[in-house]
Design a protein around this motif. Structure first.
Motif, mmCIF file in Angstrom:
data_model
loop_
_atom_site.group_PDB
_atom_site.id
_atom_site.type_symbol
_atom_site.label_atom_id
_atom_site.label_comp_id
_atom_site.label_asym_id
_atom_site.label_seq_id
_atom_site.Cartn_x
_atom_site.Cartn_y
_atom_site.Cartn_z
ATOM 1 N N MET A 83 0.811 -1.216 0.000
ATOM 2 C CA MET A 83 0.000 0.000 0.000
ATOM 3 C C MET A 83 0.846 1.269 0.000
ATOM 4 S SD MET A 83 -1.525 0.112 3.882
ATOM 5 C CE MET A 83 -0.474 0.330 5.319
ATOM 6 N N ASN A 84 2.193 1.138 -0.024
ATOM 7 C CA ASN A 84 3.011 2.338 -0.189
ATOM 8 C C ASN A 84 2.704 2.968 -1.544
ATOM 9 O OD1 ASN A 84 4.268 2.131 2.258
ATOM 10 N ND2 ASN A 84 6.173 1.262 1.464
ATOM 11 N N TYR A 85 2.846 4.274 -1.627
ATOM 12 C CA TYR A 85 2.471 4.976 -2.850
ATOM 13 C C TYR A 85 3.251 4.463 -4.055
ATOM 14 C CZ TYR A 85 -0.133 8.436 -0.097
ATOM 15 O OH TYR A 85 -1.026 9.055 0.722
ATOM 16 N N HIS A 86 4.563 4.257 -3.865
ATOM 17 C CA HIS A 86 5.347 3.782 -5.007
ATOM 18 C C HIS A 86 4.885 2.382 -5.414
ATOM 19 C CE1 HIS A 86 8.634 3.224 -7.797
ATOM 20 N NE2 HIS A 86 8.929 2.078 -7.206
ATOM 21 N N ALA A 87 4.601 1.556 -4.444
ATOM 22 C CA ALA A 87 4.124 0.210 -4.761
ATOM 23 C C ALA A 87 2.813 0.278 -5.534
ATOM 24 C CB ALA A 87 3.956 -0.598 -3.478
ATOM 25 N N GLU A 88 1.887 1.128 -5.079
ATOM 26 C CA GLU A 88 0.613 1.255 -5.778
ATOM 27 C C GLU A 88 0.824 1.766 -7.194
ATOM 28 O OE1 GLU A 88 -2.642 1.823 -2.216
ATOM 29 O OE2 GLU A 88 -1.741 3.636 -3.059
ATOM 30 N N ARG A 89 1.774 2.648 -7.358
ATOM 31 C CA ARG A 89 2.090 3.135 -8.709
ATOM 32 C C ARG A 89 2.565 1.985 -9.598
ATOM 33 N NH1 ARG A 89 6.636 7.310 -10.977
ATOM 34 N NH2 ARG A 89 6.803 6.341 -13.027
ATOM 35 N N VAL A 90 3.513 1.184 -9.080
ATOM 36 C CA VAL A 90 4.090 0.124 -9.909
ATOM 37 C C VAL A 90 3.058 -0.963 -10.190
ATOM 38 C CG1 VAL A 90 5.849 -1.675 -10.007
ATOM 39 C CG2 VAL A 90 6.436 0.597 -9.131
ATOM 40 N N ILE A 91 2.220 -1.283 -9.214
ATOM 41 C CA ILE A 91 1.161 -2.274 -9.445
ATOM 42 C C ILE A 91 0.269 -1.803 -10.598
ATOM 43 C CG2 ILE A 91 -0.900 -3.349 -8.457
ATOM 44 C CD1 ILE A 91 0.590 -3.167 -5.707
ATOM 45 N N ALA A 92 -0.087 -0.501 -10.562
ATOM 46 C CA ALA A 92 -0.900 0.056 -11.654
ATOM 47 C C ALA A 92 -0.141 0.001 -12.980
ATOM 48 C CB ALA A 92 -1.302 1.494 -11.323
ATOM 49 N N GLU A 93 1.155 0.311 -12.948
ATOM 50 C CA GLU A 93 1.947 0.255 -14.178
ATOM 51 C C GLU A 93 2.019 -1.165 -14.737
ATOM 52 O OE1 GLU A 93 5.235 3.808 -13.991
ATOM 53 O OE2 GLU A 93 5.592 2.056 -12.756
ATOM 54 N N GLU A 94 2.179 -2.131 -13.847
ATOM 55 C CA GLU A 94 2.222 -3.525 -14.289
ATOM 56 C C GLU A 94 0.891 -3.928 -14.923
ATOM 57 O OE1 GLU A 94 5.104 -5.993 -13.839
ATOM 58 O OE2 GLU A 94 5.762 -3.927 -14.142
ATOM 59 N N PHE A 95 -0.198 -3.464 -14.325
ATOM 60 C CA PHE A 95 -1.515 -3.731 -14.906
ATOM 61 C C PHE A 95 -1.631 -3.065 -16.282
ATOM 62 C CE2 PHE A 95 -5.769 -1.961 -15.671
ATOM 63 C CZ PHE A 95 -6.479 -3.147 -15.860
ATOM 64 N N MET A 96 -1.146 -1.840 -16.371
ATOM 65 C CA MET A 96 -1.272 -1.127 -17.644
ATOM 66 C C MET A 96 -0.383 -1.730 -18.731
ATOM 67 S SD MET A 96 -1.970 2.861 -16.513
ATOM 68 C CE MET A 96 -0.627 3.035 -15.330
ATOM 69 N N LYS A 97 0.641 -2.489 -18.350
ATOM 70 C CA LYS A 97 1.413 -3.237 -19.345
ATOM 71 C C LYS A 97 0.535 -4.284 -20.009
ATOM 72 C CE LYS A 97 6.004 -2.689 -17.252
ATOM 73 N NZ LYS A 97 7.136 -3.391 -16.587
ATOM 74 N N LEU A 98 -0.322 -4.934 -19.208
ATOM 75 C CA LEU A 98 -1.249 -5.910 -19.776
ATOM 76 C C LEU A 98 -2.256 -5.212 -20.689
ATOM 77 C CD1 LEU A 98 -2.013 -8.182 -16.680
ATOM 78 C CD2 LEU A 98 -0.203 -8.422 -18.378
ATOM 79 N N LEU A 99 -2.663 -4.019 -20.254
ATOM 80 C CA LEU A 99 -3.559 -3.217 -21.086
ATOM 81 C C LEU A 99 -2.913 -2.931 -22.446
ATOM 82 C CD1 LEU A 99 -5.923 -1.150 -21.615
ATOM 83 C CD2 LEU A 99 -4.525 0.522 -20.376
ATOM 84 N N MET A 100 -1.649 -2.559 -22.410
ATOM 85 C CA MET A 100 -0.979 -2.148 -23.639
ATOM 86 C C MET A 100 -0.508 -3.331 -24.492
ATOM 87 S SD MET A 100 -1.356 1.080 -23.453
ATOM 88 C CE MET A 100 -0.253 1.828 -24.664
ATOM 89 N N ASN A 101 -0.197 -4.475 -23.849
ATOM 90 C CA ASN A 101 0.316 -5.580 -24.659
ATOM 91 C C ASN A 101 -0.770 -6.520 -25.175
ATOM 92 O OD1 ASN A 101 -0.286 -7.555 -22.654
ATOM 93 N ND2 ASN A 101 1.747 -7.368 -21.720
ATOM 94 N N GLY A 102 -2.034 -6.157 -24.948
ATOM 95 C CA GLY A 102 -3.137 -6.869 -25.562
ATOM 96 C C GLY A 102 -3.658 -8.074 -24.812
ATOM 97 N N THR A 103 -3.147 -8.354 -23.604
ATOM 98 C CA THR A 103 -3.631 -9.537 -22.885
ATOM 99 C C THR A 103 -4.817 -9.219 -21.974
ATOM 100 O OG1 THR A 103 -1.932 -9.162 -21.201
ATOM 101 C CG2 THR A 103 -1.417 -10.738 -22.942
ATOM 102 N N LEU A 104 -5.094 -7.953 -21.724
ATOM 103 C CA LEU A 104 -6.234 -7.580 -20.884
ATOM 104 C C LEU A 104 -7.520 -7.577 -21.705
ATOM 105 C CD1 LEU A 104 -7.298 -6.402 -18.129
ATOM 106 C CD2 LEU A 104 -6.975 -4.139 -19.170
ATOM 107 N N TYR A 105 -8.549 -8.178 -21.156
ATOM 108 C CA TYR A 105 -9.848 -8.098 -21.820
ATOM 109 C C TYR A 105 -10.954 -8.209 -20.783
ATOM 110 C CZ TYR A 105 -10.544 -13.207 -21.333
ATOM 111 O OH TYR A 105 -10.718 -14.473 -20.839
ATOM 112 N N GLN A 106 -12.127 -7.699 -21.147
ATOM 113 C CA GLN A 106 -13.303 -7.890 -20.303
ATOM 114 C C GLN A 106 -14.137 -9.006 -20.891
ATOM 115 O OE1 GLN A 106 -16.608 -5.034 -20.128
ATOM 116 N NE2 GLN A 106 -16.462 -5.068 -17.892
ATOM 117 N N GLY A 107 -14.460 -9.958 -20.053
ATOM 118 C CA GLY A 107 -15.266 -11.084 -20.508
ATOM 119 C C GLY A 107 -16.338 -11.404 -19.498
ATOM 120 N N SER A 108 -17.297 -12.199 -19.954
ATOM 121 C CA SER A 108 -18.368 -12.633 -19.066
ATOM 122 C C SER A 108 -18.290 -14.143 -18.986
ATOM 123 C CB SER A 108 -19.726 -12.201 -19.616
ATOM 124 O OG SER A 108 -20.757 -12.526 -18.718
ATOM 125 N N LYS A 109 -17.891 -14.645 -17.841
ATOM 126 C CA LYS A 109 -17.728 -16.083 -17.681
ATOM 127 C C LYS A 109 -17.903 -16.435 -16.220
ATOM 128 C CE LYS A 109 -13.573 -17.787 -17.972
ATOM 129 N NZ LYS A 109 -12.223 -18.146 -18.444
#
Length: 965
Positions: free
Chosen positions: A163-189
């Motif tokens: 929950m440190n600010y830098h950690a929260e930043r990097v967690i978000a950045e890691e998530f946004m890598k998935l956003l940018m590299n095409g592996t993130l999707y919204q599905g219904s399952k």
């Protein structure tokens, strides 16, 4: 002793030491902790230059309660590794960390709100998150002190927190890598869903308990395709333990390789729902068990049905045309082939509801079955569903709702119920609320693990799954090796990773979706590097709470995109994504991390194959292209002395704090070292007391050395080549042990290291070498023998204290400081001393193995005389020893064998031994005849010798006369 014989006690070199026999660990250990903190040991170790780093990356415990014995086991094992790797010459850095986000903490705050009569939904989300943060902070401080009390070394002043600010930043950045590299999707399952907590759960957040479920056998009537089957009227029977899923049925699957038959009911029990004369279609292998289950007492097989004849058959839903159904279920139910259909249980047919099971979902995808949204977040049926509207599967209190019973009644009303019963089986429950979970179809965010990752990091594969499986086989060393198989099979078979949670306390999914677009549309997700960078900068400065502030979307969009075109996502990330991302903000970003962002070792319990090992592997393979670790070590669980799982309700738990307060942390550490951590470990009062007894024996060994080395100086040191053979044998054993210790610590075999050292200390030293050399140490003057023995004791001291320091952290510090009293001294600041290879002498060792065997026969013979009170001490004896082996006899003649046997005299002979001589069954060719020593008792060394009384000092032997000067 005669009245005129002097008292020679003060002339003896008796051991002198302030090292107490009683350890007093509970009282003294906190003093050493304070001292280590004062002299800054961890930081001083970091100042040693030119060392190869060794990084054990800490799997973060959860910040929400006092430590249990499993925590202690885990952290102590980590400490063994960090300390031993440091003393092996590495720069062993250890950054402890905590998992701070997620449902358990959020649940605690909700419980507090409920007790206060507050509604969580009426509290501003940032205020709620701040309360969660404060809760975590409080427990981090408590747990930090509890971990330190166990003697755990590490950078406690600067741990990592998710929950440190830098950690929260990097967690978000890691998530946004998935956003940018095409592996993130919204599905219904369908996902594991907790109706009580109203959120999706990860597999690691689910535990299995016995649960009694309804089981039903349900008739599905054919409406077309029946002409392929030779029967006028029959039913296809399915079996399920989730009657509540019947309204969501969209197909029935059959096994293409299963043999099916038509069965006529000829006799039934009075309470059976089956009817005489009806015909049902069942798998032949399961027909008998089905009939027993539905209380059919007699039946007959009336026809064959080939599996391929079922493909394309259309069935009616059990509720088709039901009164008040409003046509909800008046659709066709196809029969479809399914490889997941087996003959292990059920009927040979599988009721398929794509919204409520993974196999069902996969069938639905393949054949285009309709997904349903009948179940809402609290597990109640949607408000407009006919007949069942508003009924819960799981009630808000976690107990069973009315949905199952209502469906069973409706099946009976619709003549679809072929049978019913109860079944006790293992069923998934939420690990937090302890309530049953369900599979529920909901819109969620996923990481696709079989889609090509568009990031240019394809060395180990193009997809997350490929990279993970390759990493497991090529990049990671597994301890034990079975860990490889477990993780490999899990990742090989797992579905896409559900990243989203419908909660408030966590790192939000930092993404935006285009209004009006569908998840399948190319422009559904906003992918904009400029906006992503602004989000990261805001998180770095303000933390993830900033995501929930008014105007945040407009602020980070700037001129990069029109904020009115997009909706902000407010789900939070699965906490396993948080902990899976630690390689980035701990290993990669910290100066005390790893230069390549890859740890030498991850170490956790076996449950983390589906937890941290798993999520870290997936996360890193999605953003880094490979595993974030080079090695994985797993340990078992802690059980009570009877092998039962620990439970507060049973009262069989063992709290680390209680063990520390009663026995000391070193006893807990020793319990870990004595155990095989690769299996489940037992602990309880009797086991701890047994460990304490081993500790006392080891402590006495160290105390003897300290006392005998009291005034040792460098001028007393003797070169190995000038030493008597017994001392050279001890050096040989040390050279052997040096290899065992280094290899053991390198391979994390702490049990092997400790057993080798404990056996050496208590058997080779205390019961053998010390026993023999006490006489020379106490009674000799400045002789080569005494100098050599004390030199060996000094060598033993430097090795045993350092070799044992990673395990008995406090005690070895106490031992070390008895001889190294300079300011800032600590055993934990030194490395394992180099042990010369040329100390190894196999020929000498073989010779002394023979000598020791003969000695064992002598001491056993003397023990009988002592037990029968013929003698009071072995020095009263001068036995005759018959040795048949010429080589051993000659070896015995080269040493002072009476000194080795602690007798006043001894006679060696190769003559034939008398029949009544003492022998040991396992040692051939050696026999002993007892004889008493002749002469007078030396009043200084207590040997009985003929020359006593013939020297210048009254009542002593020649050796003691020379020592007295």
């Amino acid at each position: 002793m005669c009245a005129d014989t002097p008292d020679y006690k003060d002339t003896l070199n008796l051991p002198e030491t302030d090292f107490p026999m009683r350890a007093g660990l509970p009282q003294r250990e906190p003093e050493w902790l304070a001292r280590w903190n004062e002299i800054g040991i961890y930081d001083r170790l970091r100042e040693k230059e030119g060392r190869e780093p060794f990084i054990l990356h800490d799997g973060p415990p959860y910040a929400n309660g006092h430590l249990h014995i499993g925590h202690a086991l885990n952290k102590i094992l980590k400490d063994f590794i960090v300390r031993s790797q440091q003393m092996l010459g590495r720069d062993a850095r250890y950054v402890p960390g905590w998992d701070c986000h997620g449902l358990p903490i959020e649940w605690k705050i909700e419980e507090k709100y409920r007790a206060e009569g507050k509604n969580k939904d009426e509290v501003p989300v940032i205020d709620f998150r701040q309360e969660c943060r404060k809760f975590a902070e409080g427990w981090i401080d408590i747990q930090r002190d509890e971990f330190k009390r166990l003697g755990i070394t590490g950078n406690w002043a600067d741990p990592y927190l998710t929950m440190n600010y830098h950690a929260e930043r990097v967690i978000a950045e890691e998530f946004m890598k998935l956003l940018m590299n095409g592996t993130l999707y919204q599905g219904s399952k369908p996902v594991m869903w907790s109706p009580v907590e109203k959120t999706a759960l990860a597999e690691a957040e689910v535990e299995y308990h016995d649960h009694t479920s309804h089981q039903v056998w349900v008739r599905f009537k054919p409406v077309s395709g029946g002409e392929k089957v030779s029967a006028d009227d029959f039913s296809v029977v399915i079996w399920t333990t989730t009657p509540w899923t019947i309204p969501q049925n969209r197909a029935v699957c059959f096994g293409p390789s299963i043999n099916y038959g038509l069965y006529r009911v000829t006799e039934v029990h009075e309470h059976s729902a089956a009817t005489v004369g009806e015909i049902v279609l069942l798998a032949d292998a399961l027909a008998e068990s089905v009939m027993q289950g539905v209380r059919v007492t007699a039946f007959e097989r009336v026809g064959d049905v080939a599996a391929d004849a079922l493909d394309g058959m259309i069935l009616a839903h059990p509720y088709r045309g039901v009164e008040n159904g409003n046509g909800e279920w008046d659709y066709d139910v196809p029969m479809l082939p399914g490889d997941h259909v087996t003959e292990e249980a059920g009927t040979g047919f599988v009721h398929t509801a794509p919204s409520h099971g993974d196999d069902d979902y996969q069938v639905g995808l393949k054949y285009g079955l309709q997904m349903t949204y009948n179940i809402t977040e609290d597990s109640s049926y949607r408000s407009d569903l006919p007949i069942f509207a508003g009924m819960h599967v799981v009630a808000p209190d976690g107990k069973e709702g009315p949905a199952n019973v209502a469906n069973i009644k409706q099946m009976a009303y619709a003549s679809a119920l072929f049978g019913k019963a109860k079944l006790k089986h293992s069923y998934p429950h939420s690990w937090r609320s302890k309530a049953p979970v369900i599979y529920r179809n909901t819109p969620q965010w996923f990481a696709a693990i079989d889609k090509d990752v568009n990031d240019g990091q394809d060395t180990y594969g193009k997809t997350i799954r490929e990279r993970a499986l390759t990493s497991i086989d090529q990049l990671v060393k597994w301890t034990p090796q079975t860990g490889r198989n477990r993780l490999y099979s899990m990742i090989e078979a797992r579905p896409d990773w559900v990243l989203s949670r419908q909660r408030a306390w966590g790192v939000p999914l930092t993404c935006f979706v285009r209004k009006g677009a569908l998840p399948t549309d190319e422009n559904f997700l906003l992918r904009n590097a400029e906006i992503n960078a602004r989000i990261a900068a805001e998180f770095e400065e303000h933390g993830a709470d900033v995501w929930y502030t008014d105007g945040f979307k407009e602020k980070v969009f700037g001129n990069a995109a029109n904020p009115d075109d997009y909706e902000q996502v407010f789900d939070v990330l699965d906490v396993w994504f948080d902990s899976g991302s630690t390689h980035a903000f701990v290993l990669r970003d910290r100066p005390d991390g790893a230069a390549d962002g890859i740890a030498d070792l991850y170490l956790e319990g076996t449950d983390q194959h589906r937890g941290w090992f798993h999520s870290s592997m997936l996360q890193a393979c999605g953003t880094k292209g490979r595993a974030p670790y080079k090695g994985v070590l797993t340990h078992g669980f802690t059980l009570d002395e009877k092998g039962m799982k620990m439970s507060k309700s049973i009262g069989n738990t063992v709290a680390p704090e209680d063990v520390c307060n009663q026995f000391g942390a070193d006893i807990l550490r020793l319990w870990v070292a004595q155990s095989d951590y690769t299996t489940d470990l037992r602990i309880g009062d009797k086991i701890i007391k047994g460990v304490a007894d081993s500790y006392r024996r080891l402590r006495n060994t160290m105390r003897f050395m300290l006392g005998s080395l009291n005034d040792f100086t460098e001028s007393d040191r003797t070169a190995p080549e000038d030493m008597p053979e017994l001392e050279q044998w001890v050096l040989h054993r040390l050279a052997e042990l040096d290899e065992v210790v280094r290899k053991g610590y390198t391979e994390y075999d702490f049990q092997g290291v400790f057993q080798a050292l404990f056996n050496f200390a208590t058997v080779d030293l205390s019961a053998y070498y010390f026993d023999i050399r006490k006489d020379a140490l106490y009674c000799d003057g400045d002789t080569l023998q005494r100098r050599a023995s004390r030199t060996v004791l000094d060598i033993l001291f430097s090795r045993l204290t350092t070799w044992l320091a990673p395990i008995l952290t406090f005690t070895m510090e106490e031992v070390w400081l008895e001889r190294h009293k300079e300011d800032g001294a600590s055993v934990h600041l030194v490395d394992f001393p180099d042990t010369p290879v040329d100390w190894k002498n196999p020929e000498l060792a073989a010779k002394w193995a023979g000598i020791r065997k003969v000695r064992r026969v002598v001491t056993a013979a003397l023990e009988i005389q002592r037990r029968e009170k013929v003698i009071g001490a072995s020095l009263e004896a001068a036995p005759i020893v018959y040795v048949a082996d010429t080589a051993i006899l000659e070896a015995l003649k080269t040493v002072e064998f009476e000194d080795l046997c602690i007798t006043s005299g001894i006679t060696l002979t190769d003559a034939a031994a008398p029949e009544d001589a003492f022998r040991l069954n396992d040692i051939e060719g050696v026999a002993v005849v007892f004889d008493k020593a002749t002469g007078e008792k030396c009043q200084r060394c207590w040997k009985i010798l003929p020359d006593v009384g013939t020297h210048s000092h009254a009542g002593v032997c020649g050796r003691c006369d020379a020592a007295l000067g």
